[in-house]
Design an enzyme around this catalytic site. Structure first.
Site, mmCIF file in Angstrom:
data_model
loop_
_atom_site.group_PDB
_atom_site.id
_atom_site.type_symbol
_atom_site.label_atom_id
_atom_site.label_comp_id
_atom_site.label_asym_id
_atom_site.label_seq_id
_atom_site.Cartn_x
_atom_site.Cartn_y
_atom_site.Cartn_z
ATOM 1 N N ASP A 160 20.373 27.682 3.998
ATOM 2 C CA ASP A 160 20.419 26.346 3.421
ATOM 3 C C ASP A 160 21.783 26.055 2.811
ATOM 4 O OD1 ASP A 160 17.777 25.971 4.105
ATOM 5 O OD2 ASP A 160 17.004 26.490 2.116
ATOM 6 N N ARG A 161 22.090 24.772 2.712
ATOM 7 C CA ARG A 161 23.367 24.346 2.135
ATOM 8 C C ARG A 161 23.571 24.899 0.724
ATOM 9 N NH1 ARG A 161 25.284 18.000 1.416
ATOM 10 N NH2 ARG A 161 27.348 18.437 0.532
#
Length: 318
Positions: free
Chosen positions: A147-148
């Site tokens: 995930d970012r």
């Protein structure tokens, strides 16, 4: 023919040996680098992408010789990222975050807040920065994603053959993925194995929400308390499956949402930890283990904690 011009008409792409076993979405994203990720997912879900004349799912694996029909797509005119558009300090940050590199692959300690690739309103991500840093490596591709807001180990292949071999290792459960997470509250005693199926529900805005559901996909995580902190616990997490938001939702199911989790966590608790300097998701891909496809050497790369994560542990220690 430019990518923009080619995308304006129906295309039939024949899968080569180098792409055998690749996921359909990854195959399309490699061929249409300007296409936003949301667009790729949408045309697959709507059945506009056909594999051998049949509908296919995003996660389906394509095989050598398959024919993929791609509908006309309107690609952003300005989506191409020139090297000069990426600020020098961002290039420098990623260059310094490379943990290992050889002629076949590299491992990067991705900072939190950096998306793994551009799209969905993000001009560029980690892979675009790496391509700017390594212009001679023509086939730089992400082997996996995080995930970012998650920091830590990301593996990148420099050759199609290396990418294919590493994907096979992932399918054969030969990858080691270990994380460090800070969860809110006190982790329940005697809970080390979380075996709960997860379902990914798509939202009208193009995003998704993951929850525990009996009709979901199997998901298995192992949690170990590394240190009790003030108001939270430091956990080591080992994954046997790699479902979207798996650690975050499995922790939530135990009543211990991850610190800094804006999607599944406690808003007021997150505010308190932001004041302590933790302004992002407290999840770090700590260790990545795999076999080097060419040398057959057993690789085990450890990503050091970023300063904010390390500082929170130090300041909250009992």
């Amino acid at each position: 023919m430019t990518e923009q011009h080619a995308a304006s008409k129906v295309q039939f792409l024949t899968v080569g040996e180098e792409d055998h076993g690749q996921r359909l979405d990854n195959f399309l994203m490699r061929h249409f680098r300007k296409a936003p990720k949301a667009l790729i997912y949408r045309i697959i879900r709507k059945g506009e992408v056909r594999v051998n004349k049949g509908r296919s799912k995003v996660s389906n694996r394509i095989e050598s010789g398959d024919v993929v029909r791609v509908p006309p797509m309107r690609l952003p005119q300005t989506d191409k990222v020139e090297d000069s558009e990426i600020p020098a300090d961002e290039l420098r940050q990623i260059e310094q975050a490379i943990l290992y590199e050889d002629a076949d692959l590299m491992v990067v300690n991705k900072p939190s807040g950096v998306a793994v690739h551009g799209g969905g309103g993000i001009r560029y991500g980690l892979i675009e920065v790496l391509r700017a840093l390594r212009p001679r490596a023509k086939r730089l591709e992400l082997v996996h994603r995080i995930d970012r807001d998650t920091s830590g180990c990301i593996l990148v292949a420099k050759k199609a053959s290396v990418l294919k071999a590493l994907h096979q290792q992932m399918r054969d459960d030969q990858f080691e993925k270990r994380y460090l997470a800070i969860v809110s509250g006190v982790w329940p005693k005697n809970v080390s194995k979380v075996d709960l199926p997860l379902r990914k529900d798509h939202l009208p805005n193009g995003g998704w929400h993951v929850k525990v559901a009996q009709d979901g996909k199997s998901a298995l995580s192992y949690f170990e308390v590394k240190q009790h902190l003030n108001g939270c616990d430091l956990m080591a997490v080992r994954l046997k499956t790699g479902r979207t938001h798996q650690i975050r939702v499995h922790a939530l199911a135990q009543g211990c949402a991850l610190v800094g989790d804006d999607r599944y966590g406690d808003r007021e608790l997150n505010k308190r930890f932001r004041k302590k300097g933790m302004k992002r998701l407290a999840l770090h891909a700590h260790i990545l283990g795999f076999t080097h496809p060419n040398t057959e050497q057993k690789m085990r790369i450890e990503a050091p904690l970023w300063a904010d994560f390390k500082r929170l542990i130090e300041e909250q220690s009992l």
